[in-house]
Motif scaffolding. Sequence first.
Motif, short mmCIF file in Angstrom:
data_model
loop_
_atom_site.label_atom_id
_atom_site.label_comp_id
_atom_site.label_asym_id
_atom_site.label_seq_id
_atom_site.Cartn_x
_atom_site.Cartn_y
_atom_site.Cartn_z
N SER A 223 0.86 -1.18 0.00
CA SER A 223 0.00 0.00 0.00
C SER A 223 0.89 1.22 0.00
CB SER A 223 -0.94 0.01 1.21
OG SER A 223 -0.20 0.14 2.41
N ASN A 224 0.28 2.39 -0.16
CA ASN A 224 1.10 3.58 -0.32
C ASN A 224 0.55 4.74 0.50
OD1 ASN A 224 3.44 4.66 -1.46
ND2 ASN A 224 2.29 5.71 -3.06
N SER A 225 1.42 5.71 0.76
CA SER A 225 1.00 6.95 1.40
C SER A 225 0.48 7.91 0.34
CB SER A 225 2.19 7.59 2.13
OG SER A 225 3.26 7.79 1.22
N TRP A 387 0.47 -1.66 -4.73
CA TRP A 387 1.61 -0.80 -4.48
C TRP A 387 1.28 0.69 -4.55
CZ3 TRP A 387 2.72 2.17 -8.79
CH2 TRP A 387 2.25 1.70 -10.01
N ASP A 388 0.21 1.04 -5.27
CA ASP A 388 -0.18 2.44 -5.39
C ASP A 388 -1.51 2.71 -4.69
OD1 ASP A 388 -1.69 0.95 -7.11
OD2 ASP A 388 -1.30 2.17 -8.89
N ALA A 389 -1.94 1.80 -3.81
CA ALA A 389 -3.22 1.96 -3.12
C ALA A 389 -3.06 2.91 -1.94
CB ALA A 389 -3.73 0.61 -2.64
N TYR A 390 -3.75 4.03 -1.99
CA TYR A 390 -3.67 5.04 -0.93
C TYR A 390 -4.52 4.61 0.24
CZ TYR A 390 -4.85 9.47 1.41
OH TYR A 390 -5.06 10.45 2.34
N GLY A 391 -3.94 4.59 1.44
CA GLY A 391 -4.64 4.09 2.61
C GLY A 391 -5.10 5.17 3.56
N MET A 392 -6.23 4.90 4.21
CA MET A 392 -6.77 5.73 5.30
C MET A 392 -7.11 4.79 6.45
SD MET A 392 -7.06 9.09 4.70
CE MET A 392 -8.46 9.65 5.67
N TYR A 393 -6.62 5.10 7.66
CA TYR A 393 -6.79 4.22 8.81
C TYR A 393 -7.66 4.90 9.86
CZ TYR A 393 -5.53 1.48 12.98
OH TYR A 393 -5.56 0.71 14.11
N VAL A 394 -8.61 4.13 10.40
CA VAL A 394 -9.42 4.61 11.52
C VAL A 394 -9.30 3.60 12.65
CG1 VAL A 394 -11.74 5.14 12.35
CG2 VAL A 394 -11.04 5.90 10.08
#
Length: 499
Positions: A223-225, A387-394
């Motif tokens: 995953s990516n920033s 590899w280019d998946a933008y992540g958001m964490y809760v």
Amino acid sequence: MKKNVGYLLGVLLSVFVISSCTDVYKEADAESEEVVVPPGETYTAQRKYTLNVVYYVPADMMEFDDWHYRLSGITLHMQNYFYENINRYMHLSGEAADKFKFGLEVNDVNPDFVKIHFIKSTRNCIDMQEKNLPEMAQEVLDYFNQRPELKMSNHYLVYMPAYEGSFVKHYYPSADQGMVFAGSDTDRFKIKYFDSPRARASFLYDLGYILKAFCQACFVPESNSGLDSPFLSLMGSTEVQGAKSNTAASGPTFMLPSYNCLKYTSRIISGSSFVAGTPDKIRLMVWDAMYLKGTQLFNDDYSYDPFDVTIDEVQILSKAGIDTATVTSTSTLLSVMEADTLHVRCSFSTMAELSGVVLFDDPWRTYEYPQKWRVDLDEDENYESGWDAYGMYVSSTMFTNTGGNSYVVDFTIPMANFSACLGRNPRGATEVFNRELRFRFIGKNGMAYPHVATSLKGAFEPPLRNVYEVTSKKFSVGVTNEFVYLHDIATRYGTWEER
């Protein structure tokens, strides 16, 4: 003059006495000697479960000198890297922070040595290529199956000498076991070179890859920033290699990512030229750190028992947007994708105790050279394309409990954080391509849903994986081209504002 001669003789005698009383590891071309206290016979495990570290040497090759000392240094560097990265999010110190070090067996006489098992393979170098991973993994497992008292966990770091066709790659022998094979060892594979950019470029080129593969062996997906992060994800990439794509011997050619982990060390690009690395900028993202700290090597109370999640409803809402047909110039740029914000709500139920939930926005960019987008591979639950998946964490502390084991989690995603660096330019004037929003539910004790050893991305179906379309339009502005991106979330899923 006589005083100077006497002083010089005294210095020489002192050096002779020190050298004669100490075992020394010395490089052939070194100007100074590196003094190392030899390891004792006993080792102490730092925690309940420790990493199985192996030096795995082909039958037709000799091991490199001083391999135990060098590979111990590399392994201890890796341990400290993950300790620092996880603790950045935990904000602990002392013994409380030490529990976020993955376990090793450390020598009782000299803690610069860790326990490393030496396995002389029955296979030659030509039979120790990436395609032979299953057989190689079985040979390593057989060693421990015959000596069950030596197996300390379900995770293995398998160093190999560098030889023609050697590689760095993770492998899952089973759903609860992970391995790293790192064919990177030479007589210069020494962690002391990490302090010099040029030395890193020459001798530690693979170190970033080994860190990434270690994460994957602990069941962490790519995953990516986004652009909102000052750091780069160890597990991702913002670039593709373009014309440098790799070709399988008996398969198609793909445009492959240039992983961020390359920047952990420096890179030789041509002759003696190099690109300096940015080690401190290559970090674990919060969702990876929160997952990794629950896995076996970091958590004595881990569990790799799978759990299920039932997603009851997903709401995906955007701004009202505009009709793609009305976009006739870049004058509408500020009213389209880059200026949008998504509101995503996931209602779910599970019996598992969760650490948090990740939402990935993943552009589908798997490309077979020269003219074919491989949508089938992006859909495939076991093809690594994140590899280019933008992540958001809760975090679970932000969940709303709606009764019993049912919860609601909300995400607010400014699309400007990732659209600029992850857009796909059209080959003609206009092109339509897919992206997906998918979830990963992170358990507190080392398991996730989906679990990457059995399904990297989860079955390709909503509401776990939710597809939307992006239209990319190209406009000529003078001698340059400009691009506008428009999504169909408003019409496909709904809006949170009126047009």
